[in-house]
Write an enzyme that holds these catalytic residues in place. Structure first.
Site, PDB file in Angstrom:
ATOM      1  N   TYR A  46      -1.885  12.118  10.565  1.00  0.00           N
ATOM      2  CA  TYR A  46      -1.295  12.017   9.230  1.00  0.00           C
ATOM      3  C   TYR A  46      -1.344  13.366   8.519  1.00  0.00           C
ATOM      4  O   TYR A  46      -0.341  13.818   7.962  1.00  0.00           O
ATOM      5  CB  TYR A  46      -2.041  10.952   8.406  1.00  0.00           C
TER       6      TYR A  46
ATOM      7  N   GLY B 145       5.604   1.092  -3.935  1.00  0.00           N
ATOM      8  CA  GLY B 145       4.869   2.285  -4.339  1.00  0.00           C
ATOM      9  C   GLY B 145       5.674   3.283  -5.143  1.00  0.00           C
ATOM     10  O   GLY B 145       6.410   2.939  -6.073  1.00  0.00           O
TER      11      GLY B 145
ATOM     12  N   GLY C 151       8.240   5.256  -4.339  1.00  0.00           N
ATOM     13  CA  GLY C 151       9.701   5.206  -4.220  1.00  0.00           C
ATOM     14  C   GLY C 151      10.300   4.141  -5.116  1.00  0.00           C
ATOM     15  O   GLY C 151      11.310   4.365  -5.791  1.00  0.00           O
TER      16      GLY C 151
ATOM     17  N   GLY D 287      12.457   5.349   1.233  1.00  0.00           N
ATOM     18  CA  GLY D 287      11.278   4.495   1.092  1.00  0.00           C
ATOM     19  C   GLY D 287      11.117   3.946  -0.304  1.00  0.00           C
ATOM     20  O   GLY D 287      10.066   4.076  -0.926  1.00  0.00           O
ATOM     21  N   ALA D 288      12.154   3.308  -0.820  1.00  0.00           N
ATOM     22  CA  ALA D 288      12.140   2.876  -2.224  1.00  0.00           C
ATOM     23  C   ALA D 288      11.790   1.408  -2.412  1.00  0.00           C
ATOM     24  O   ALA D 288      12.034   0.848  -3.471  1.00  0.00           O
ATOM     25  CB  ALA D 288      13.508   3.175  -2.854  1.00  0.00           C
TER      26      ALA D 288
ATOM     27  N   SER E 192       0.940  15.663   0.635  1.00  0.00           N
ATOM     28  CA  SER E 192      -0.275  14.927   0.279  1.00  0.00           C
ATOM     29  C   SER E 192      -1.431  15.916   0.224  1.00  0.00           C
ATOM     30  O   SER E 192      -1.382  16.966   0.875  1.00  0.00           O
ATOM     31  CB  SER E 192      -0.548  13.869   1.357  1.00  0.00           C
TER      32      SER E 192
END
Length: 300
Positions: free
Chosen positions: A179, A27, A29, A23-24, A152
């Site tokens: 989530y 944000g 990443g 996920g780069a 998280s």
């Protein structure tokens, strides 16, 4: 010696080291990819959207012309895509120093992955579970390798995962709870991995991080988060520091969890923080691991 003001200057030169970041494209990443490109690491941006990935790579190349960063396709919501990525990676590289499981989705409407998993558990936990399983051989063959699991503060907002309805087929869907469950699953995964590999001296070190309240694209489905961002949030260059400390602090031990130092762990420099009591229960972690092997078909 790291202080409470730990920051990217604490990371030494990473020449010769290979790092995968999931996920780069945005944000945390994206920020991690920039920092590690500047440190001369070979950074593999594992991304779903190749166009976005190449745009980020262009930004990085403009800032650091001699970077060793590459973009490779991987969609965590597809077990086939995850397996293909791992195979391609192992054909090209013979070491993996750090795997940063960063990608995630949050508070989105109900949907399922290609394999029929609830989208948040499927992407945030099961996709990464499969990825680590496929890469474990190269991690074990790389001295002092490390896995960083991104959770998280939301992992504290659930009192447990309904393992007999992990895909929300029987219950009315609650996206925030789904989530939180997926973020609790991240902690269980890290803790159980350490327990299962405790007698294997070649096993990678496993650390955890959470970014506090960081303003990123992750929150695009949450009008509540967007409203409060200006008051409570920090930017990605600060939010990424717990992840980077989990990845590169030499003093970090298995199961160490890093988050921001400030009030409610919302923002600030990275320090060691605690997980919830529910996250420390061993029995659900074992059961989730067994269920994850069964669902993904990836056996460790």
């Amino acid at each position: 010696m790291a202080t409470t003001q730990w920051n990217e200057n604490n990371i030494p030169d990473q020449s010769g080291k290979v790092v995968i970041i999931t996920g780069a494209t945005s944000g945390l990443g994206k920020q991690a990819a920039k920092v590690l490109s500047a440190k001369n690491a070979t950074v593999i941006m594992a991304v779903r959207n190749m166009e976005k990935g190449h745009n980020v790579l262009q930004e990085i190349t403009k800032a650091y012309p001699t970077n060793k960063t590459v973009v490779m396709k991987m969609d965590l919501s597809s077990l086939q895509s995850v397996e293909r990525f791992a195979q391609t990676f192992k054909e090209r590289y013979d070491r993996l120093d750090v795997l940063i499981n960063n990608a995630g989705i949050m508070a989105c409407p109900f949907a399922t992955t290609e394999d029929g998993f609830e989208i948040q558990m499927g992407t945030n936990h099961l996709g990464h579970f499969a990825l680590v399983g496929h890469l474990m051989d190269v991690l074990k063959s790389t001295a002092q390798s490390r896995i960083v699991v991104t959770s998280s503060i939301a992992h504290k907002m659930t009192n447990g995962i309904e393992l007999n309805d992990i895909n929300w087929e029987k219950r009315k869907y609650k996206t925030n709870r789904a989530y939180s469950d997926s973020k609790l699953a991240n902690v269980y995964f890290a803790y159980e991995m350490v327990n299962r590999y405790k007698n294997d001296h070649r096993a990678p070190r496993v650390t955890l991080a959470h970014p506090g309240w960081t303003s990123t694209d992750l929150q695009r489905h949450s009008s509540f988060a967007s409203l409060l961002n200006p008051i409570f949030s920090q930017q990605a260059d600060m939010g990424v520091l717990p992840t980077l400390r989990a990845a590169f602090d030499d003093a970090a031990l298995n199961k160490d969890f890093f988050g921001p130092k400030g009030t409610l762990e919302f923002k600030g420099y990275p320090v060691k923080v605690k997980t919830s009591k529910v996250a420390q229960l061993e029995e659900p972690a074992k059961k989730l691991w067994d269920l994850s092997e069964q669902l993904t078909g990836v056996r460790y």
